[in-house]
Each structure stands twice: as C-alpha cells, then as structure tokens.
Design an enzyme around this catalytic site. Structure first.
Site, short mmCIF file in Angstrom:
data_model
loop_
_atom_site.label_atom_id
_atom_site.label_comp_id
_atom_site.label_asym_id
_atom_site.label_seq_id
_atom_site.Cartn_x
_atom_site.Cartn_y
_atom_site.Cartn_z
N GLU A 79 0.84 -1.20 0.00
CA GLU A 79 0.00 0.00 0.00
C GLU A 79 0.88 1.24 0.00
O GLU A 79 0.40 2.34 0.25
CB GLU A 79 -0.98 -0.01 1.18
CG GLU A 79 -0.34 -0.09 2.53
CD GLU A 79 -1.36 0.02 3.65
OE1 GLU A 79 -2.06 1.04 3.68
OE2 GLU A 79 -1.43 -0.89 4.48
N CYS A 111 -3.39 -3.56 4.58
CA CYS A 111 -2.47 -4.58 5.09
C CYS A 111 -2.88 -6.00 4.72
O CYS A 111 -2.23 -6.96 5.11
CB CYS A 111 -2.39 -4.50 6.62
SG CYS A 111 -1.77 -2.95 7.19
N HIS A 233 -2.47 -10.18 12.37
CA HIS A 233 -1.90 -8.94 11.82
C HIS A 233 -1.44 -8.11 13.03
O HIS A 233 -2.18 -8.00 14.02
CB HIS A 233 -2.95 -8.19 10.99
CG HIS A 233 -2.53 -6.79 10.65
ND1 HIS A 233 -1.32 -6.50 10.08
CD2 HIS A 233 -3.16 -5.59 10.84
CE1 HIS A 233 -1.21 -5.19 9.91
NE2 HIS A 233 -2.31 -4.61 10.37
P1 HMG Z 1 -2.54 6.47 21.44
O1 HMG Z 1 -3.24 7.74 21.67
O2 HMG Z 1 -1.08 6.49 21.11
O3 HMG Z 1 -2.61 5.51 22.68
O4 HMG Z 1 -3.30 5.74 20.28
P2 HMG Z 1 -3.77 5.19 23.75
O5 HMG Z 1 -4.08 6.39 24.58
O6 HMG Z 1 -4.91 4.50 23.05
O7 HMG Z 1 -2.96 4.16 24.63
C1 HMG Z 1 -2.44 3.00 24.06
C2 HMG Z 1 -2.35 1.96 25.17
O8 HMG Z 1 -1.34 2.39 26.08
C3 HMG Z 1 -3.63 1.83 25.99
O9 HMG Z 1 -3.74 0.45 26.30
C4 HMG Z 1 -3.34 2.64 27.24
O10 HMG Z 1 -4.09 2.24 28.38
C5 HMG Z 1 -1.87 2.34 27.41
P3 HMG Z 1 -5.19 -0.26 26.27
O11 HMG Z 1 -6.04 0.46 27.27
O12 HMG Z 1 -5.72 -0.06 24.86
O13 HMG Z 1 -4.91 -1.65 26.62
N1 HMG Z 1 -1.13 3.34 28.22
C6 HMG Z 1 -0.17 3.02 29.10
N2 HMG Z 1 0.34 1.84 29.50
C7 HMG Z 1 1.32 1.85 30.42
N3 HMG Z 1 1.82 2.98 30.98
C8 HMG Z 1 1.33 4.19 30.63
C9 HMG Z 1 0.29 4.24 29.64
N4 HMG Z 1 -0.40 5.26 29.06
C10 HMG Z 1 -1.28 4.68 28.19
N5 HMG Z 1 1.82 5.31 31.18
C11 HMG Z 1 -3.50 4.22 18.45
C12 HMG Z 1 -3.06 4.39 19.89
C13 HMG Z 1 -3.42 2.77 18.08
C14 HMG Z 1 -4.96 4.68 18.30
C15 HMG Z 1 -2.60 5.07 17.54
O14 HMG Z 1 -1.26 4.66 17.72
C16 HMG Z 1 -2.95 4.97 16.09
O15 HMG Z 1 -3.83 5.66 15.58
N6 HMG Z 1 -2.22 4.07 15.32
C17 HMG Z 1 -2.49 3.85 13.90
C18 HMG Z 1 -3.74 3.05 13.64
C19 HMG Z 1 -3.60 1.60 14.03
O16 HMG Z 1 -2.51 1.06 14.20
N7 HMG Z 1 -4.74 0.88 14.10
C20 HMG Z 1 -4.76 -0.54 14.38
C21 HMG Z 1 -6.00 -1.22 13.81
S1 HMG Z 1 -6.20 -0.89 12.08
C22 HMG Z 1 -5.02 -1.94 11.32
O17 HMG Z 1 -4.52 -2.85 11.92
C23 HMG Z 1 -4.67 -1.63 9.91
C24 HMG Z 1 -3.34 -0.92 9.71
O18 HMG Z 1 -2.27 -1.80 9.89
C25 HMG Z 1 -3.31 -0.26 8.32
C26 HMG Z 1 -3.69 -1.08 7.10
O19 HMG Z 1 -4.48 -2.00 7.11
O20 HMG Z 1 -3.18 -0.70 6.05
C27 HMG Z 1 -3.14 0.20 10.70
#
Ligand code: HMG
Length: 393
Positions: A79, A111, A233
């Site tokens: 992609e 992906c 994935h």
């Molecule tokens: P974010 O704002 O960086 O993180 O967004 P958050 O606030 O959601 O926190 C992440 C985790 O860290 C949470 O864990 C928090 O609790 C924890 P959870 O509650 O979910 O278990 N956390 C902590 N842990 C320990 N100590 C601390 C602490 N603070 C917080 N101090 C997000 C994360 C994934 C939304 C962002 O990184 C993003 O937008 N990433 C890109 C999109 C993505 O990867 N999506 C995945 C699904 S879609 C997919 O797989 C397709 C893809 O590969 C693309 C394609 O297909 O082409 C992406």
C-alpha cells in the site's frame, strides 16, 4: 497435492528509532509505548530504501538459480506503491534476474493484500504444478511527525517462494474472508500519509476478528483446540494480544491456553523491534513464531488472521512440514540489534526526506545505509535501482 510456503525471507531498514527516545521527545511516558503498545523500536528507512529495495533484499535472501528459472508469477503486495501504473514486481523481476516468461503484478488492499496474493499463488500452483511463485509484501508505514499513529510506524518486507511439496508450511484451503466498507484508515492519492480514525480502527480490527472467527469455526467445524498457534496482523503487538484474548474461550484448558500464549509471545518478538510493516506484518509475526518458538513441531497447525483497513479480513490455517526448521534463520534478532540507532531529530529528517526533482525530473541522494539494493537516483522521472554488492565489487 500439497502446496505452500517453501522459503521465507525478511528485510528491514538499517536504521532504528528507540521507542524510549520517541516517548521522551513527545512528552509521553515510555511505558505507554513499551507496555501500552508493546513496542521497543521502529525501523526507519532513508529515501534510498523503498518498497522495491526492501522487497528485492527479502527475496534475494531465498532465491536460487532453479527458482529464477521456475518462477512464472511474481505478486507484489503493498500500500506504499511508488507508481500508479507500473507494478513493483517488474522491478523485482529484473533486479533478481527471473526468466522472462513470467506474470508480474501488484496487489492492493491495505495490510490485507499479501493474504490474497498467497491464495492466488496456491490456485496458480494447483493449476500448474511445476510453477514456483514469488510473493512479496513490502511497505513503509509512515503516519507523520507528531501524528497519533507516529508511535506505530515501521518498514520492512517479507518474501515467500511457494511451490508444491513445500518445505515450511502447507495450505489447508480453509480460507474465510470478510469485507466491510468502513473508513478506519485510508490514504487518498494526493496524500503521502494516511488519514486514520485510530480507536475506531482498533475496534473494527477486533470486531472483524470476532465475527470472522465465529463464522470460520461454524463453517469448518473447528475450535481453538484444533490449532497450536494463532498469528495475527500486528499493527502493534498490544492489539494482537487483545486479538488473542478474543479467540481464547474462558473455559479453555490451561495447558492449551499456556501453549497459545507462549506461541503468541514468540510471534511478536520481531514486530516489537520493527513496528508495523503493513502488508507483511502478519507474516513477520509468522516468521517470528517459527524462528523463536521452542515448542512448535512438524504437524502443528497455525491459524492466521489477516486484517487490512477499509476493510477486508481473512482467517485461514497452515500446517508445519517435517524438517521446516532447516529453512529458518536463527540469528535474526542479532541482525536487528545491528541496525544503526538514530536520534529523534535524525529520524524526523531521514524518514520524511522528499526527492527534490529538477525541471527534467532528475534527483540525486545522499549516501545512506541500505540493504543489498538501493534507489541510486531519479533520472527523467525514472527510479534507478542498483545492487549495492555489485557497486562494492
Ligand atoms: P494512542 O493515543 O497512542 O494511545 O493511540 P492510547 O491512549 O490509546 O494508549 C495505548 C495503550 O497504552 C492503551 O492500552 C493505554 O491504556 C496504554 P489499552 O487500554 O488499549 O490496553 N497506556 C499506558 N500503559 C502503560 N503505561 C502508561 C500508559 N499510558 C497509556 N503510562 C493508536 C493508539 C493505536 C490509536 C494510535 O497509535 C494509532 O492511531 N495508530 C495507527 C492506527 C492503528 O494502528 N490501528 C490498528 C487497527 S487498524 C489496522 O490494523 C490496519 C493498519 O495496519 C493499516 C492497514 O491496514 O493498512 C493500521
């Protein structure tokens, strides 16, 4: 006839960004990345390393002269395409010196597309049993400096050679796909980075897994106890862990649950160090499982969950072949440790450098570290690739 994966290659960039450094620079708690996302480092490519050079390096690790003569289909899943018209596999065909009477195409669906490519390879070999197929999944996951997805970037390529009587894994022909039209992650042609609805995308990933897995079990008459490992994935390992929890029933016996959890840990070892490589992420997890598990054995069956935003998901399974260990590399984590560590400032410059084309469409680049292939220059809008070993000799 048994058809499947005969060899697996992997390549990534020569530069690495430590997640602790990124956390400090962004004012985040380092444990948010190390525990919240379960990521330790991200592979960062310079401008001279792209999907072609990564893909060619991954394939070059596994291709033999016999393969060059027998490969008649090259499928490039990506992609992060470098061209709206010409397929990336045509560059690979030349760089790897594959016999001329081959079909070369590129496939896209976020992906997910490498999974469709593997299925096409399976059907092709079924119809032409002497064929060999080269499938490459190569991507650069780039979300933007200070973007929400910045901590889940990465780059790398997986290459497979598929044939009848394969030496690693055979297909079980039990694939079930699901399509749903959603806007969780997409990249319009005019944008170099994707638009992402981050939390929504994680919910869609998990719901696609839950619903596809339920239907897969109904149709196949199987349950989790029929599988020795489950690969997911891996956009970041924590989401894959949530996926594992979704497929483990509460009443699963502790021995089987322990085995699946141990295999899961083996499957995320490489992604923790590399980040998201989009189309290759599931298969980096598979390779990591095979190379880091102490308990897998021939005859074991592995379930795989593929997810591509937009969205298409698929579950299928493969079975390990006697002697599969002989096709693996056991020093890959050492190689990852040899990447050059860069500061956040260096990452911001390196990863986001754009080609400065003159009026005739020419651009030259600084000398950066790459794998065995490099983008040397752009000449009259044409990308010129070189084999860096040939330059050194
Ligand atoms: P974010 O704002 O960086 O993180 O967004 P958050 O606030 O959601 O926190 C992440 C985790 O860290 C949470 O864990 C928090 O609790 C924890 P959870 O509650 O979910 O278990 N956390 C902590 N842990 C320990 N100590 C601390 C602490 N603070 C917080 N101090 C997000 C994360 C994934 C939304 C962002 O990184 C993003 O937008 N990433 C890109 C999109 C993505 O990867 N999506 C995945 C699904 S879609 C997919 O797989 C397709 C893809 O590969 C693309 C394609 O297909 O082409 C992406």
């Amino acid at each position: 006839m048994k058809i499947g994966i005969d060899k697996i290659g992997f390549s990534t960039s020569q530069y690495v960004l430590n997640m602790n450094d990124l956390a400090i620079a962004r004012g985040a708690d380092p444990e948010k990345y190390s525990q919240g996302l379960m990521l330790d480092a991200l592979s960062i490519t310079p401008i001279t390393e792209d999907i072609i050079t990564l893909g060619a390096s991954a394939a070059n690790q596994i291709i033999t002269d016999e393969d060059r003569q027998k490969i008649d289909l090259i499928i490039f899943a990506t992609e992060s395409s470098i061209d709206q018209s010409k397929a990336a596999s045509i560059y690979i065909h030349r760089l790897l010196n594959i016999q001329p009477f081959a079909r070369s195409i590129e496939m896209k669906e976020a992906c997910y597309s490498a999974t469709a490519a593997l299925d096409y390879a399976n059907l092709h070999i079924g119809a032409h049993p002497e064929s060999r197929v080269l499938v490459i999944a190569s991507d650069i996951a780039k979300y933007g400096i200070h973007s929400a997805g910045e901590s889940t970037q990465g780059s790398g390529a997986i290459a497979f050679i598929l044939k009848k009587d394969p030496r690693i894994l055979t297909f079980n022909n039990d694939n079930l796909a699901q399509t749903r039209d959603i806007m969780d992650f997409w990249r319009p042609n005019y944008s170099t980075t994707p638009f992402v609805n981050g939390i929504y995308s994680t919910k869609q990933y998990l719901d696609s897994l839950k619903t596809t897995w339920k239907e897969f079990q109904n149709r196949q008459g199987k349950s989790i106890t029929d599988f020795d490992a489950f690969c997911f994935h891996i956009p970041f390992p924590k989401l894959a862990l949530k996926g594992l929890k979704k497929v483990l029933p509460k009443d699963l016996d502790t021995e089987h649950s322990k085995k699946l959890n141990e295999h899961f840990q083996a499957s995320i070892a490489y992604s923790r160090q590399v980040g998201n490589i989009y189309s290759g992420s599931l298969y980096l997890g598979l390779l990591s499982l095979l190379e880091n598990s102490n308990h897998l054995k021939a005859g074991d069956t592995i379930a795989l969950f593929s997810y591509g935003s937009g969205a298409v998901s698929e579950i299928f399974s493969m079975t390990l072949v006697e002697g599969y260990q002989n096709q693996l590399q056991l020093n890959r984590l050492d190689k990852l440790n040899n990447r050059q560590s860069i500061s956040v400032k260096e990452y911001e410059e390196l990863f986001y450098e754009e080609a400065c084309l003159d009026e005739e469409g020419n651009a030259n680049f600084n000398a950066y570290k790459t794998g065995e292939f490099a983008l040397e220059q752009i000449k009259e809008h044409q990308r010129i690739y070189v084999n860096t070993n040939e330059i050194k000799n």
